[in-house]
Design a protein around this motif. Structure first.
Motif, short mmCIF file in Angstrom:
data_model
loop_
_atom_site.label_atom_id
_atom_site.label_comp_id
_atom_site.label_asym_id
_atom_site.label_seq_id
_atom_site.Cartn_x
_atom_site.Cartn_y
_atom_site.Cartn_z
N HIS A 45 -108.64 -30.49 49.63
CA HIS A 45 -107.50 -29.65 49.95
C HIS A 45 -106.55 -30.27 50.97
O HIS A 45 -106.90 -30.43 52.14
N LYS A 46 -105.38 -30.64 50.52
CA LYS A 46 -104.24 -31.01 51.37
C LYS A 46 -104.61 -31.93 52.54
O LYS A 46 -104.06 -31.82 53.63
N GLU A 47 -105.55 -32.80 52.33
CA GLU A 47 -105.90 -33.80 53.34
C GLU A 47 -106.37 -33.17 54.65
O GLU A 47 -106.15 -33.72 55.73
N VAL A 48 -107.02 -32.03 54.59
CA VAL A 48 -107.55 -31.40 55.80
C VAL A 48 -108.79 -32.14 56.29
O VAL A 48 -108.94 -32.42 57.48
N VAL A 49 -109.70 -32.47 55.38
CA VAL A 49 -110.99 -33.04 55.74
C VAL A 49 -110.88 -34.53 56.02
O VAL A 49 -111.40 -35.03 57.03
N SER A 50 -110.23 -35.26 55.13
CA SER A 50 -110.17 -36.71 55.26
C SER A 50 -109.54 -37.18 56.57
O SER A 50 -110.09 -38.07 57.24
N PRO A 51 -108.40 -36.62 57.01
CA PRO A 51 -107.84 -37.07 58.29
C PRO A 51 -108.79 -36.83 59.47
O PRO A 51 -108.88 -37.65 60.38
N ALA A 52 -109.49 -35.70 59.47
CA ALA A 52 -110.45 -35.42 60.54
C ALA A 52 -111.55 -36.48 60.54
O ALA A 52 -111.95 -36.99 61.60
N ALA A 53 -112.05 -36.82 59.36
CA ALA A 53 -113.10 -37.83 59.26
C ALA A 53 -112.61 -39.18 59.75
O ALA A 53 -113.33 -39.90 60.46
N GLN A 54 -111.40 -39.54 59.41
CA GLN A 54 -110.88 -40.84 59.81
C GLN A 54 -110.62 -40.90 61.32
O GLN A 54 -110.82 -41.94 61.96
N LYS A 55 -110.21 -39.78 61.90
CA LYS A 55 -110.05 -39.73 63.36
C LYS A 55 -111.40 -39.88 64.05
O LYS A 55 -111.51 -40.56 65.08
#
Length: 244
Positions: A45-55
């Protein structure tokens, strides 16, 4: 989606193939690890999870985005994942909790994961599942819920929760009424668990960490920059304390 730079990770649970994604930092192994749990709209969903993981990976953690619905539903709309959400959240919450434990065990089995230093955080539905994982009694260093539902089918048993618990909730969240906050606080007290924090943002609604929340057009669902920034900073600080 931003999973192109992340490794897929698969496992089977209750006859369903699940596909998550891993962001790994450079350096020595094993590493402290954070399970990143998706919203009700799914892992993509709308890059909610992936950006958090990458941070989190940039901070030195292994970040594993866990899939609760199934690989066949990645990217599906509500008509696709709706029945699975209904089953896990409403009809068979014991299966939902068992699936969070299965992800914890999968993470702990990986050679690049320090099995003694695992935490979980989640957004919306993911906040709920992070709390269910903590309630299961696994050796979790922290469970962090961003605007997750706090009610449960089975409250934490006496001294069953092993690590820190942090809840971030919005005052305008129609899915987390004030009585649920008080019930959660009482649950922690009854379980003899003092390592918990509840942060209540009076100006925030449900979904305050989701920049795309407005696209759903639902009352009580909106992004709130200040609450997003404060809650993320608090989560990072907590992880630093419990995983380093």
């Amino acid at each position: 989606m931003m999973f192109e730079t992340m490794e897929p990770i698969e496992m089977e649970h209750a006859g369903t193939l699940l596909r998550g994604y891993v962001a790994r930092p450079d350096g020595d192994w094993p590493r402290p690890t954070v399970l990143v749990m998706h919203t009700g709209l799914g892992i993509a969903h709308k890059e909610v999870v992936s950006p958090a993981a990458q941070k989190l990976a940039a901070l030195g953690y292994v970040a594993i985005c866990t899939d609760m619905y199934g690989a066949h539903l990645e990217g599906a709309g509500p008509e696709g994942f709706g029945p699975t959400y209904q089953e896990l959240q409403m009809e068979n919450p014991a299966k939902q909790r068992a699936r969070t434990v299965a992800w914890f065990n999968k993470a702990a089995s990986l050679g690049y994961v320090d099995e003694q230093r695992i935490a979980a955080l989640g957004f919306c539905y993911g906040g709920t599942t992070a709390l269910e994982l903590a309630r299961s009694g696994v050796d979790l260093r922290a469970a962090i819920s961003f605007h997750g539902i706090l009610s449960t089918f089975q409250k934490a048993e006496l001294r069953s929760i092993k690590g820190q618990v942090a809840v971030y909730s919005g005052g305008g969240d129609p899915w987390v009424p004030h009585e649920d906050l008080e019930a959660f606080r009482k649950e922690m007290i009854d379980a003899d668990h003092r390592d918990y924090q509840i942060t209540f943002f009076g100006a925030a609604d449900h979904g305050f960490t989701d920049r795309f929340a407005h696209e759903q057009g639902m009352e009580g669902l909106s992004f709130h920059q200040l609450s997003n920034d404060i809650s993320w900073t608090g989560a990072v600080t907590l992880l630093e304390h419990v995983l380093r």
